[in-house]
Design an enzyme around this catalytic site. Sequence first.
Site, PDB file in Angstrom:
ATOM      1  N   LYS A   2     -11.410  -0.920   6.250  1.00 44.77           N
ATOM      2  CA  LYS A   2     -10.218  -0.764   7.067  1.00 44.77           C
ATOM      3  C   LYS A   2     -10.656  -0.387   8.482  1.00 44.77           C
ATOM      4  O   LYS A   2     -11.567   0.433   8.653  1.00 44.77           O
ATOM      5  CB  LYS A   2      -9.342   0.333   6.471  1.00 44.77           C
ATOM      6  CG  LYS A   2      -8.136   0.739   7.299  1.00 44.77           C
ATOM      7  CD  LYS A   2      -7.342   1.800   6.562  1.00 44.77           C
ATOM      8  CE  LYS A   2      -6.157   2.301   7.358  1.00 44.77           C
ATOM      9  NZ  LYS A   2      -5.285   3.202   6.590  1.00 44.77           N
ATOM     10  N   ARG A  60       1.283  10.229   1.221  1.00 45.77           N
ATOM     11  CA  ARG A  60       1.718  11.104   2.313  1.00 45.77           C
ATOM     12  C   ARG A  60       2.925  11.942   1.933  1.00 45.77           C
ATOM     13  O   ARG A  60       3.418  12.718   2.751  1.00 45.77           O
ATOM     14  CB  ARG A  60       2.067  10.272   3.552  1.00 45.77           C
ATOM     15  CG  ARG A  60       0.925   9.437   4.095  1.00 45.77           C
ATOM     16  CD  ARG A  60       1.346   8.670   5.329  1.00 45.77           C
ATOM     17  NE  ARG A  60       0.397   7.647   5.705  1.00 45.77           N
ATOM     18  CZ  ARG A  60       0.585   6.767   6.672  1.00 45.77           C
ATOM     19  NH1 ARG A  60       1.709   6.805   7.387  1.00 45.77           N
ATOM     20  NH2 ARG A  60      -0.329   5.854   6.944  1.00 45.77           N
ATOM     21  N   THR A 113      -3.919   6.223   2.175  1.00 47.20           N
ATOM     22  CA  THR A 113      -4.128   7.591   2.644  1.00 47.20           C
ATOM     23  C   THR A 113      -4.779   8.438   1.550  1.00 47.20           C
ATOM     24  O   THR A 113      -4.432   9.602   1.339  1.00 47.20           O
ATOM     25  CB  THR A 113      -2.816   8.242   3.119  1.00 47.20           C
ATOM     26  OG1 THR A 113      -2.018   7.276   3.801  1.00 47.20           O
ATOM     27  CG2 THR A 113      -3.090   9.369   4.104  1.00 47.20           C
ATOM     28  N   GLU A 154       0.874  -1.170   0.000  1.00 48.12           N
ATOM     29  CA  GLU A 154       0.000   0.000   0.000  1.00 48.12           C
ATOM     30  C   GLU A 154       0.909   1.216   0.000  1.00 48.12           C
ATOM     31  O   GLU A 154       1.570   1.510   1.002  1.00 48.12           O
ATOM     32  CB  GLU A 154      -0.895   0.003   1.238  1.00 48.12           C
ATOM     33  CG  GLU A 154      -1.728   1.260   1.392  1.00 48.12           C
ATOM     34  CD  GLU A 154      -2.406   1.350   2.765  1.00 48.12           C
ATOM     35  OE1 GLU A 154      -2.568   2.486   3.252  1.00 48.12           O
ATOM     36  OE2 GLU A 154      -2.737   0.302   3.335  1.00 48.12           O
TER      37      GLU A 154
END
Length: 215
Positions: free
Chosen positions: A125, A42, A65, A38
Amino acid sequence: MVGVLGGHRVVPVVVLDDPGRADDLGAALVAGGLPVAEATFRTPEAAAVLRRLAGRSDLLVGAGTVITAAQVDLAHDAGARFVVSPGLSAAVVRRCQELDLPVFPGVSTPTEVIAALDLGLEAVKFFPAEANGGLATIKALSAAFPQVRFVPTGGITADSAPAYLAHRAVAAVGGSWMVAPDLLASGRWDEVTARCAATVAACRPDTPIPQGAPT
């Protein structure tokens, strides 16, 4: 939807700001028997890192994210096979659905689980896992929502991952212990490979369930 993970029950969560290191990272993950990642949005170079990793035919790569529909488009264009979000955004989920891109939005409460179900999702998640009660909370949520599968992320370690995976409601876990930022920054690819291999060995389906793990 959890089938997109290809049976991989541990997803390395990668924060990498140098696309030039992506090839070495991908090779290390594959060598360690954990060919999935993943790549988180960021850093300014996140899309470029994702594109480099997704260019490997031996690696399953998603975008993490992701918090806006625009980022969904960036992730899709870069080759992401799935999307992970820290929270539940209807805009993000709907854009992923328009693109036929599997999405795992972050939830931590019953209300958010219901909102995910309303959007047609049955895999989410659970984030941040440890800060929200860890396995105890997953056990409580799964009792109320037996049809939902969880991918807990946040504070999970090599030691705690097997216990999470022993729970019937947990499809996979996400973590960064095998791709810690200091390892990536210093190019310690052999250590990344070693940690991946150790993780795979510890999380095999035939590994004994840790004492006291819920089922």
